[in-house]
Write a protein that holds these residues in place. Structure first.
Motif, short mmCIF file in Angstrom:
data_model
loop_
_atom_site.label_atom_id
_atom_site.label_comp_id
_atom_site.label_asym_id
_atom_site.label_seq_id
_atom_site.Cartn_x
_atom_site.Cartn_y
_atom_site.Cartn_z
N TRP A 1 0.80 -1.22 0.00
CA TRP A 1 0.00 0.00 0.00
C TRP A 1 0.84 1.28 0.00
N CYS A 2 2.01 1.22 -0.59
CA CYS A 2 2.90 2.38 -0.67
C CYS A 2 2.94 2.85 -2.12
N HIS A 3 2.28 3.98 -2.40
CA HIS A 3 2.23 4.44 -3.79
C HIS A 3 3.61 4.85 -4.31
N LEU A 4 4.48 5.37 -3.44
CA LEU A 4 5.84 5.70 -3.88
C LEU A 4 6.60 4.44 -4.26
N CYS A 5 6.35 3.35 -3.54
CA CYS A 5 6.99 2.06 -3.84
C CYS A 5 6.52 1.57 -5.21
N ASP A 6 5.22 1.62 -5.43
CA ASP A 6 4.67 1.20 -6.72
C ASP A 6 5.22 2.07 -7.86
N ASP A 7 5.29 3.37 -7.61
CA ASP A 7 5.81 4.29 -8.64
C ASP A 7 7.27 3.97 -8.97
N MET A 8 8.09 3.73 -7.93
CA MET A 8 9.50 3.45 -8.18
C MET A 8 9.66 2.14 -8.93
N LEU A 9 8.89 1.12 -8.56
CA LEU A 9 8.98 -0.16 -9.25
C LEU A 9 8.61 -0.01 -10.72
N GLN A 10 7.54 0.70 -11.01
CA GLN A 10 7.14 0.89 -12.41
C GLN A 10 8.17 1.69 -13.19
N ALA A 11 8.72 2.73 -12.58
CA ALA A 11 9.75 3.53 -13.26
C ALA A 11 11.00 2.70 -13.52
N LEU A 12 11.39 1.87 -12.55
CA LEU A 12 12.56 1.01 -12.73
C LEU A 12 12.32 -0.01 -13.83
N LYS A 13 11.15 -0.63 -13.82
CA LYS A 13 10.82 -1.58 -14.89
C LYS A 13 10.82 -0.89 -16.25
N GLY A 14 10.40 0.36 -16.29
CA GLY A 14 10.44 1.11 -17.53
C GLY A 14 11.85 1.32 -18.05
N MET A 15 12.80 1.42 -17.13
CA MET A 15 14.20 1.62 -17.54
C MET A 15 14.90 0.31 -17.90
N VAL A 16 14.67 -0.74 -17.12
CA VAL A 16 15.44 -1.98 -17.30
C VAL A 16 14.63 -3.09 -17.94
N GLY A 17 13.32 -2.93 -18.01
CA GLY A 17 12.48 -3.97 -18.60
C GLY A 17 12.67 -5.30 -17.90
N GLU A 18 12.82 -6.33 -18.69
CA GLU A 18 13.03 -7.68 -18.16
C GLU A 18 14.51 -8.07 -18.16
N ARG A 19 15.38 -7.11 -18.49
CA ARG A 19 16.81 -7.42 -18.62
C ARG A 19 17.49 -7.71 -17.30
N TYR A 20 17.00 -7.14 -16.21
CA TYR A 20 17.62 -7.31 -14.90
C TYR A 20 16.58 -7.80 -13.91
N ARG A 21 17.03 -8.63 -12.99
CA ARG A 21 16.16 -9.12 -11.92
C ARG A 21 15.92 -7.97 -10.94
N ILE A 22 14.69 -7.88 -10.47
CA ILE A 22 14.31 -6.90 -9.45
C ILE A 22 13.68 -7.69 -8.30
N ASP A 23 14.37 -7.73 -7.17
CA ASP A 23 13.82 -8.38 -5.98
C ASP A 23 13.10 -7.33 -5.15
N VAL A 24 11.81 -7.53 -4.91
CA VAL A 24 11.03 -6.62 -4.09
C VAL A 24 10.92 -7.24 -2.70
N ALA B 1 19.29 8.92 -13.23
CA ALA B 1 20.72 9.08 -13.54
C ALA B 1 21.56 8.06 -12.78
N ALA B 2 21.23 7.80 -11.52
CA ALA B 2 21.97 6.81 -10.73
C ALA B 2 21.76 5.40 -11.29
N VAL B 3 20.54 5.09 -11.70
CA VAL B 3 20.27 3.78 -12.30
C VAL B 3 21.05 3.65 -13.61
N GLN B 4 21.03 4.68 -14.43
CA GLN B 4 21.75 4.63 -15.70
C GLN B 4 23.25 4.48 -15.47
N GLN B 5 23.78 5.15 -14.47
CA GLN B 5 25.20 5.01 -14.15
C GLN B 5 25.52 3.56 -13.77
#
Length: 93
Positions: free
Chosen positions: A11-34, A74-78
């Motif tokens: 129930w954390c909208h910031l958490c959901d937003d960050m996950l969606q933004a991260l998926k938008g950057m890395v797609g399925e190329r990298y594992r994301i452990d929540v 920028a940090a994710v891209q780095q």
């Protein structure tokens, strides 16, 4: 294999937003452990007021915190550039 850890909570909208933004950057190329911080009192103590917290992991190294509250693109891209430079594998490699 390089991957990401997202410390989150239900129930954390910031958490959901960050996950969606991260998926938008890395797609399925990298594992994301929540990881739900509320499932572990030690994690609540560490990250309670900072959630969501995004960490990046390289093989053989301690995870590094990239950002909290909002995705720092920028940090994710780095980190992704570092992975490419070091030839660190992605999901499925």
């Amino acid at each position: 294999m390089a991957y990401f850890i997202l410390y989150s909570r239900t129930w954390c909208h910031l958490c959901d937003d960050m996950l969606q933004a991260l998926k938008g950057m890395v797609g399925e190329r990298y594992r994301i452990d929540v990881v739900d911080v509320d499932a572990d009192p030690a994690l609540v103590e560490l990250y309670d007021e900072l959630v969501p917290v995004l960490q990046a992991c390289l093989p053989g190294q301690a995870p590094q915190t990239l950002c909290h509250y909002h995705l720092d693109a920028a940090a994710v891209q780095q980190f992704l550039d570092l992975c490419a430079t070091q030839g660190v594998g992605r999901k499925g490699d």
